[in-house]
Structures are given as structure tokens and as C-alpha cells.
Design a protein around this motif. Structure first.
Motif, PDB file in Angstrom:
ATOM      1  N   ASN A  35      43.119  33.992  29.920  1.00 28.61           N
ATOM      2  CA  ASN A  35      42.689  33.091  30.714  1.00 28.61           C
ATOM      3  C   ASN A  35      42.021  34.248  32.458  1.00 28.61           C
ATOM      4  OD1 ASN A  35      43.162  31.718  33.784  1.00 28.61           O
ATOM      5  ND2 ASN A  35      43.956  30.097  32.822  1.00 28.61           N
ATOM      6  N   ILE A  36      41.219  34.334  32.780  1.00 22.01           N
ATOM      7  CA  ILE A  36      41.038  35.270  33.537  1.00 22.01           C
ATOM      8  C   ILE A  36      40.988  35.229  34.739  1.00 22.01           C
ATOM      9  CG2 ILE A  36      38.505  34.290  33.619  1.00 22.01           C
ATOM     10  CD1 ILE A  36      38.916  38.019  33.796  1.00 22.01           C
ATOM     11  N   ASP A  37      41.082  33.940  35.478  1.00 18.69           N
ATOM     12  CA  ASP A  37      41.915  33.533  36.610  1.00 18.69           C
ATOM     13  C   ASP A  37      43.966  34.189  36.902  1.00 18.69           C
ATOM     14  OD1 ASP A  37      39.909  32.035  37.068  1.00 18.69           O
ATOM     15  OD2 ASP A  37      40.514  30.454  36.773  1.00 18.69           O
ATOM     16  N   GLU A  38      44.016  33.656  35.818  1.00 21.37           N
ATOM     17  CA  GLU A  38      45.514  34.529  35.876  1.00 21.37           C
ATOM     18  C   GLU A  38      45.376  36.681  36.122  1.00 21.37           C
ATOM     19  OE1 GLU A  38      48.965  33.848  35.865  1.00 21.37           O
ATOM     20  OE2 GLU A  38      47.875  31.777  35.890  1.00 21.37           O
ATOM     21  N   GLN A  39      44.643  36.761  34.947  1.00 25.08           N
ATOM     22  CA  GLN A  39      44.075  38.685  35.283  1.00 25.08           C
ATOM     23  C   GLN A  39      43.688  38.753  36.597  1.00 25.08           C
ATOM     24  OE1 GLN A  39      40.990  38.298  31.986  1.00 25.08           O
ATOM     25  NE2 GLN A  39      42.486  37.779  30.617  1.00 25.08           N
ATOM     26  N   ILE A  40      42.832  38.521  37.260  1.00 27.44           N
ATOM     27  CA  ILE A  40      42.241  38.103  38.723  1.00 27.44           C
ATOM     28  C   ILE A  40      43.386  38.336  39.331  1.00 27.44           C
ATOM     29  CG2 ILE A  40      40.752  37.861  40.340  1.00 27.44           C
ATOM     30  CD1 ILE A  40      38.815  36.371  38.441  1.00 27.44           C
ATOM     31  N   LYS A  41      44.289  37.792  39.157  1.00 22.26           N
ATOM     32  CA  LYS A  41      46.010  37.303  40.400  1.00 22.26           C
ATOM     33  C   LYS A  41      46.177  38.300  40.021  1.00 22.26           C
ATOM     34  CE  LYS A  41      49.067  35.202  38.859  1.00 22.26           C
ATOM     35  NZ  LYS A  41      50.525  34.166  38.154  1.00 22.26           N
ATOM     36  N   TYR A  42      46.299  38.777  39.059  1.00 23.56           N
ATOM     37  CA  TYR A  42      47.129  41.001  38.788  1.00 23.56           C
ATOM     38  C   TYR A  42      46.511  41.835  39.131  1.00 23.56           C
ATOM     39  CZ  TYR A  42      51.092  37.579  35.981  1.00 23.56           C
ATOM     40  OH  TYR A  42      51.772  36.556  35.092  1.00 23.56           O
ATOM     41  N   ALA A  43      44.862  41.783  39.435  1.00 26.54           N
ATOM     42  CA  ALA A  43      44.620  42.888  40.030  1.00 26.54           C
ATOM     43  C   ALA A  43      44.835  42.858  41.148  1.00 26.54           C
ATOM     44  CB  ALA A  43      43.149  42.399  39.405  1.00 26.54           C
ATOM     45  N   LYS A  44      44.247  41.587  41.786  1.00 25.63           N
ATOM     46  CA  LYS A  44      44.421  42.036  43.312  1.00 25.63           C
ATOM     47  C   LYS A  44      46.208  42.082  43.724  1.00 25.63           C
ATOM     48  CE  LYS A  44      41.135  38.258  44.172  1.00 25.63           C
ATOM     49  NZ  LYS A  44      40.532  36.706  45.205  1.00 25.63           N
ATOM     50  N   ILE A  45      46.976  41.784  43.319  1.00 25.79           N
ATOM     51  CA  ILE A  45      48.090  41.773  43.651  1.00 25.79           C
ATOM     52  C   ILE A  45      48.188  43.435  43.718  1.00 25.79           C
ATOM     53  CG2 ILE A  45      50.620  41.781  42.874  1.00 25.79           C
ATOM     54  CD1 ILE A  45      50.650  39.358  41.638  1.00 25.79           C
ATOM     55  N   ALA A  46      47.714  43.975  42.567  1.00 31.48           N
ATOM     56  CA  ALA A  46      47.895  44.990  42.589  1.00 31.48           C
ATOM     57  C   ALA A  46      47.260  46.169  43.186  1.00 31.48           C
ATOM     58  CB  ALA A  46      47.432  46.396  41.168  1.00 31.48           C
ATOM     59  N   GLU A  47      45.815  45.342  43.803  1.00 30.24           N
ATOM     60  CA  GLU A  47      44.458  46.153  44.846  1.00 30.24           C
ATOM     61  C   GLU A  47      45.863  45.989  46.519  1.00 30.24           C
ATOM     62  OE1 GLU A  47      40.553  46.043  45.087  1.00 30.24           O
ATOM     63  OE2 GLU A  47      40.557  44.471  45.659  1.00 30.24           O
ATOM     64  N   ASN A  48      46.188  44.958  46.883  1.00 33.36           N
ATOM     65  CA  ASN A  48      46.462  44.530  47.740  1.00 33.36           C
ATOM     66  C   ASN A  48      48.177  45.293  47.732  1.00 33.36           C
ATOM     67  OD1 ASN A  48      45.238  42.157  48.672  1.00 33.36           O
ATOM     68  ND2 ASN A  48      47.139  40.586  47.856  1.00 33.36           N
ATOM     69  N   GLY A  49      48.490  46.435  46.440  1.00 28.09           N
ATOM     70  CA  GLY A  49      49.241  47.265  47.199  1.00 28.09           C
ATOM     71  C   GLY A  49      48.869  48.312  46.852  1.00 28.09           C
ATOM     72  N   GLY A  50      47.468  48.618  47.280  1.00 26.92           N
ATOM     73  CA  GLY A  50      47.108  50.150  46.758  1.00 26.92           C
ATOM     74  C   GLY A  50      46.778  50.575  45.931  1.00 26.92           C
ATOM     75  N   LEU A  51      47.632  49.907  44.769  1.00 25.72           N
ATOM     76  CA  LEU A  51      47.133  50.746  42.887  1.00 25.72           C
ATOM     77  C   LEU A  51      45.721  51.713  43.424  1.00 25.72           C
ATOM     78  CD1 LEU A  51      49.676  48.845  40.976  1.00 25.72           C
ATOM     79  CD2 LEU A  51      49.738  50.816  42.571  1.00 25.72           C
ATOM     80  N   ASP A  52      45.684  52.896  42.854  1.00 27.21           N
ATOM     81  CA  ASP A  52      44.139  53.039  42.036  1.00 27.21           C
ATOM     82  C   ASP A  52      43.232  53.004  41.680  1.00 27.21           C
ATOM     83  OD1 ASP A  52      44.771  55.072  44.148  1.00 27.21           O
ATOM     84  OD2 ASP A  52      46.210  55.233  43.411  1.00 27.21           O
ATOM     85  N   TYR A  53      43.828  52.101  40.455  1.00 23.39           N
ATOM     86  CA  TYR A  53      43.504  52.218  38.921  1.00 23.39           C
ATOM     87  C   TYR A  53      43.942  50.516  38.592  1.00 23.39           C
ATOM     88  CZ  TYR A  53      45.111  55.828  37.222  1.00 23.39           C
ATOM     89  OH  TYR A  53      46.929  56.397  36.374  1.00 23.39           O
ATOM     90  N   ILE A  54      43.027  50.354  37.346  1.00 27.48           N
ATOM     91  CA  ILE A  54      43.541  49.585  35.911  1.00 27.48           C
ATOM     92  C   ILE A  54      43.278  49.369  35.062  1.00 27.48           C
ATOM     93  CG2 ILE A  54      43.417  46.822  34.802  1.00 27.48           C
ATOM     94  CD1 ILE A  54      42.933  45.496  37.711  1.00 27.48           C
ATOM     95  N   PHE A  55      44.730  50.572  34.956  1.00 25.33           N
ATOM     96  CA  PHE A  55      43.963  50.995  32.774  1.00 25.33           C
ATOM     97  C   PHE A  55      43.563  49.902  31.648  1.00 25.33           C
ATOM     98  CE2 PHE A  55      45.370  53.744  29.119  1.00 25.33           C
ATOM     99  CZ  PHE A  55      44.684  54.770  29.540  1.00 25.33           C
ATOM    100  N   MET A  56      42.933  49.623  31.140  1.00 22.05           N
ATOM    101  CA  MET A  56      43.193  49.230  29.953  1.00 22.05           C
ATOM    102  C   MET A  56      42.856  49.916  28.938  1.00 22.05           C
ATOM    103  SD  MET A  56      40.986  46.156  31.100  1.00 22.05           S
ATOM    104  CE  MET A  56      41.626  44.796  32.548  1.00 22.05           C
ATOM    105  N   PRO A  57      43.932  50.039  27.641  1.00 18.78           N
ATOM    106  CA  PRO A  57      43.878  50.015  26.613  1.00 18.78           C
ATOM    107  C   PRO A  57      43.232  49.692  25.440  1.00 18.78           C
ATOM    108  CG  PRO A  57      45.801  49.602  27.218  1.00 18.78           C
ATOM    109  CD  PRO A  57      45.288  49.650  27.955  1.00 18.78           C
TER     110      PRO A  57
END
Ligand SMILES: Cc1cc2nc3c(=O)[nH]c(=O)nc-3n(C[C@H](O)[C@H](O)[C@H](O)COP(=O)(O)O)c2cc1C
Length: 447
Positions: A35-57
Motif C-alpha cells: 500500500n503506497i499511501d501507507e509507505q508515503i505516510k512513513y516517508a513523510k514522518i521520517a522527513e518531518n523529523g529531518g531524517l537524511d534518507y530512506i534505506f531500502m535493501p
């Protein structure tokens, strides 16, 4: 001068979390894996916290985690293209194998993602190792020499393709009617033993030039290529001492390749679970355990402790007989930590709640406990960057950005805002376009 701070990314391998039961929690949408909407939600939480990157093995075969979770279901380039359109700052690091992909395809897809995200892309370069992955391309696992020779060719030709379109080609000029200066867009004409490409690539550089290269701390064969090409290394050390040693190995490999040691950032995984108090953090983890998993979890813990454990006493401290018989298991990570906790009087359920069965090092505790851990590793020279693994993404990721990041900022270990606009700027890495000329001696060069 740029301040020295740790960079932090978040691992998004399965979008549930590292705890085997994370996907079954009430707060979690079980369809998150597709579910890409859920995945986008998590990416935005990480971005709002200033995290530098999403790492995808990534794995290129049906890969089942504990309790049957399907890992890596969606092609990560497609997935990150959607995430890129909904984010502005956070870096995006997919994984692509050098054993199955042609350099032209890698160069083109990653350039597309780098343009779509305006310069926020990295590439985890893996040569793959599992027979299941090779079987999906009609191959069996090659010997290490062939595998790494192909890796050299793929990386060099990919980077050469990125460099085939120079910045000087400019931008379309409506006044003059000159679209581009084609003199600066030239073929590369490279042909190796395994792969080749004529070029040039079909699209201009992104604001960061080209994606950063992340390489795993794999077998010894991976060290020399990492020294030549990697902007960052991802490792899985279990202790500070091991991490310091590993980081040094790759820093020396960069120097051997004619680069500066500081050009390679060492990333390491870190698992966590949070609570307002340590007790609350442990109780939260205990609530994640399912009774039907208990026999297996106890068997695992008993391997760490070297003594049998009874299901009827899981909530009691170990008996004096058990404590006397404790024996460290040198082959199992976290045996030392489990034994220490048993001696401190924790019950088997509480020892498990500390995360001793997790694959990577980490902390279950308060925001200060987590910040202390990250600070200790960072200041000991054990890591430049942490790839955090939430035990349960649905609550732990927002807890991390809301509780841990402010503590790190107060301690001057994290910036208040993103340092720049591109992944290179945020990772304190220089602009790069094309193959780094310093690493190419006559024998390493593909003609
Ligand atoms: C921290 C870390 C992350 C890795 N991530 C991946 C991955 O996402 N996909 C993959 O196919 N292999 C991954 N690998 C495997 C390595 O690329 C490598 O193939 C493996 O360690 C075996 O080493 P060798 O290929 O040099 O024999 C990873 C390895 C490590 C240590």
C-alpha cells in the motif's frame, strides 16, 4: 565550515518493523507491504523529523521474513518514484544488483529518480549472493572473482554514462532557440568482458550530479571496490569495537584507492523501542509478544544464556542454579548482554523485551537511553551514520523523530534543519559527475 553531526536514515525493508509480530498490531495496516499511501505516510514522518534518507535493501526473489511476511514485494525504483513525488528533502536509497542489471538501465533509472527527486538519490550497489536471486535470471551463483569483475564493470560504466552529459550542455534557451550545447553530450564507447555501453545517456545531471554509492560490508572481495567507488558503507557490526575496526578497514581502502578516508561514511544498523521510562519501554515490547511464539523465543534465549528455560517460570528471575550455570555462547550475538540482564535479576520475558533476539544491536529504553547509545558510537568513531530500524514502524518511527531527535539536537549532534537540498549536501559529500579520475589506474580501467 560545516558542523560535524551524525546523519540518520531509516531502513524500510518491510514497512512493519523488526519485531516478528509488528505486522499484527492494531495500529498497523496489514496491507502496508503493497500500500503506497501507507509507505508515503512513513516517508513523510521520517522527513518531518529531518531524517537524511530512506534505506531500502532489496532481494529479487520471493523473500519471506519471520512469521511469513513478504519482504521487498514492490520494485523499489517504482516505489521510490511515488515517494519522491510526495517528499522534498529526504534521501532515497534503493538497492540494485550489479549481477543482473545492465549499466545503461541502472544509469537511466537512477538518473530518472535523481531528476524526479531533484538530487536526493543513492544506490546500494550489491553483487547478490543467494542462489534464489540468480535462479530468477536463469543463472547459478558465479564465483566471487567473476561476480566482482562484473561489479567493477557495471559501476564504472554506469558512472561514465552519468558523466556523459556534462553540466556545460546547459539548459534550453527560448530566446536563442538553442535547446542544448550537444558538444557536451558525448558517447563513452566502453566495452568490458561482461557489459558495455556506447552512450551518451538521455538526460542531464541532477542538482547533485549523480547518486551517491552505498556498498555493503560484504565478503573480503568487496573491500577493494568499496574503497574505489563507495561514498558510504553499510555494515552490521555487533559492538562498538567491531564497528571501529570495520570502519577503519574501509577508510584505509579509500586511501589505498587514492581518496581521502573522510570521503567514505560508515553507516550501521540500529534497532530500538521507546517508552517514557525503561519499564514502560519493556512493557510495550512484552505486549508485542504472542503466546504461541513463546516456546521458540525461549529456545532462542536459552541458546544465548547456555541454560534450559521453563515455560512455567517466564516471569520470574532465573533460579540460583540457573544463574550458576549461565554460559556465554560465542557464536550467538548478544549472549553477553542476555547474561548480564539475567544476572541483574530480569525474568526471561524481560530479557527478551530488551531486544536480545533482534538481529542488530540496539536499545529498548527512553529517548535519552537511545541518544546516549548513538552518541557513544558516534564519538567513539564507530559510525558516521545510523540506519535506524524501528521495532514497530507504526508507532516507533514517530516516537523516534518526536522524542530522540530533539535530544540529539540539544546535544549538538543533529542539525535543526536539513543542511542542503540534495542527498550529497545532507551527507556532507561533494558533487560528483562521472567516474572519479583518482581511482583509475591503467589496469583497473575499462576501455
Ligand atoms: C549490511 C549489509 C546489507 C546488505 N544488503 C543487501 C541487499 O539489500 N540485497 C542483497 O542482495 N544483498 C545484500 N547484502 C549482501 C552483500 O551484498 C553480499 O552479497 C553478501 O554479504 C555476501 O558477500 P559476497 O557477495 O562478497 O560473497 C548486504 C550485506 C550486508 C553486510
Amino acid at each position: 565550515m560545516k558542523t560535524k553531526h551524525m546523519t540518520i536514515g531509516v531502513a524500510m525493508a518491510d514497512f512493519y518493523g523488526s519485531h516478528p509480530n509488528a505486522w499484527r498490531s492494531e495500529e498497523t495496516n496489514p496491507l502496508t507491504y503493497i500500500n503506497i499511501d501507507e509507505q508515503i505516510k512513513y516517508a513523510k514522518i521520517a522527513e518531518n523529523g529531518g531524517l537524511d534518507y530512506i534505506f531500502m535493501p532489496d532481494r529479487v526473489f520471493l523473500h519471506l521474513g519471520f512469521t511469513g511476511i513478504v519482504n521487498f514485494p514492490i520494485d523499489s525504483i517504482v516505489q521510490l518514484s511515488a515517494i519522491a513525488a510526495h517528499t522534498k528533502h529526504i534521501g532515497l536509497i534503493p538497492t540494485l544488483s550489479t549481477s543482473f542489471n545492465e549499466p545503461y538501465t541502472i544509469a537511466r533509472q537512477l538518473r530518472a529518480l535523481d531528476l524526479i527527486s531533484k538530487g536526493r538519490v543513492g544506490w546500494q550497489v550489491v553483487p547478490s549472493f543467494e542462489p534464489d536471486a540468480f535462479a530468477n535470471y536463469g543463472q547459478s551463483v558465479p564465483n566471487s572473482r567473476d561476480k566482482y569483475e562484473r561489479l567493477h564493470e557495471v559501476v564504472q560504466i554506469t558512472q561514465a554514462l552519468w558523466g556523459s552529459w556534462k553540466k556545460e550542455a546547459g539548459e534550453p534557451n527560448q530566446e536563442t532557440g538553442v535547446f542544448l550545447n550537444n558538444e557536451y553530450i558525448q558517447p563513452i564507447n566502453l566495452q568490458g568482458k561482461y557489459v558495455g555501453a556506447r552512450g551518451p545517456l538521455q538526460a542531464p545531471p541532477s542538482p547533485q550530479g549523480q547518486p551517491i554509492l552505498v556498498m555493503p560490508a560484504a565478503s573480503n572481495s568487496g573491500i577493494q571496490p568499496a574503497g574505489m567507488y563507495a561514498d558510504a558503507i553499510i555494515g552490521m557490526p555487533n559492538t562498538i569495537e567491531e564497528s571501529v575496526r570495520l570502519r577503519e578497514i574501509f577508510r584505509s581502502a579509500a586511501e589505498d584507492a587514492g581518496r581521502n578516508a573522510d570521503e567514505i561514511k560508515f553507516m550501521t544498523f540500529f534497532t530500538f523501542g521507546l517508552g517514557k521510562t525503561r519499564r514502560e519501554a519493556l512493557d510495550r515490547r512484552r505486549a508485542m509478544e504472542n503466546p504461541e511464539d513463546l516456546p521458540g523465543r525461549l529456545r532462542h534465549l536459552s541458546m544465548l544464556l547456555g541454560v534450559p528455560l521453563s515455560e512455567s517460570a517466564v516471569d520470574e528471575p532465573l533460579t540460583s542454579n540457573q544463574l550458576r550455570a549461565l554460559q556465554q555462547n560465542p557464536h550467538v550475538n548478544k549472549s553477553t548482554q542476555a547474561i548480564r540482564l539475567a544476572k541483574e535479576g530480569y525474568s526471561p520475558l524481560d530479557i527478551i523485551a530488551h531486544g536480545v533476539l533482534d538481529n542488530t544491536p540496539g536499545v529498548v529504553g527512553t529517548a535519552e537511553d537511545v541518544a546516549d547509545y548513538l552518541q557513544e558510537w558516534f564519538e567513539a568513531g564507530a559510525a558516521d551514520s545510523f540506519v535506524i530500524i524501528a521495532d514497530r514502524l507504526s508507532d516507533a518511527l514517530s516516537d523516534f523523530v518526536n522524542q530522540v531527535i530533539p535530544v540529539l539536537q540539544e546535544r549538538g549532534l543533529r542539525p535543526e534543519n536539513y543542511m542542503g537540498n540534495t542527498l550529497r549536501e545532507n551527507m556532507n559529500l561533494d558533487y560528483q559527475l562521472g567516474v572519479d579520475p583518482r581511482i583509475l589506474n591503467e589496469s583497473d580501467q575499462i576501455k
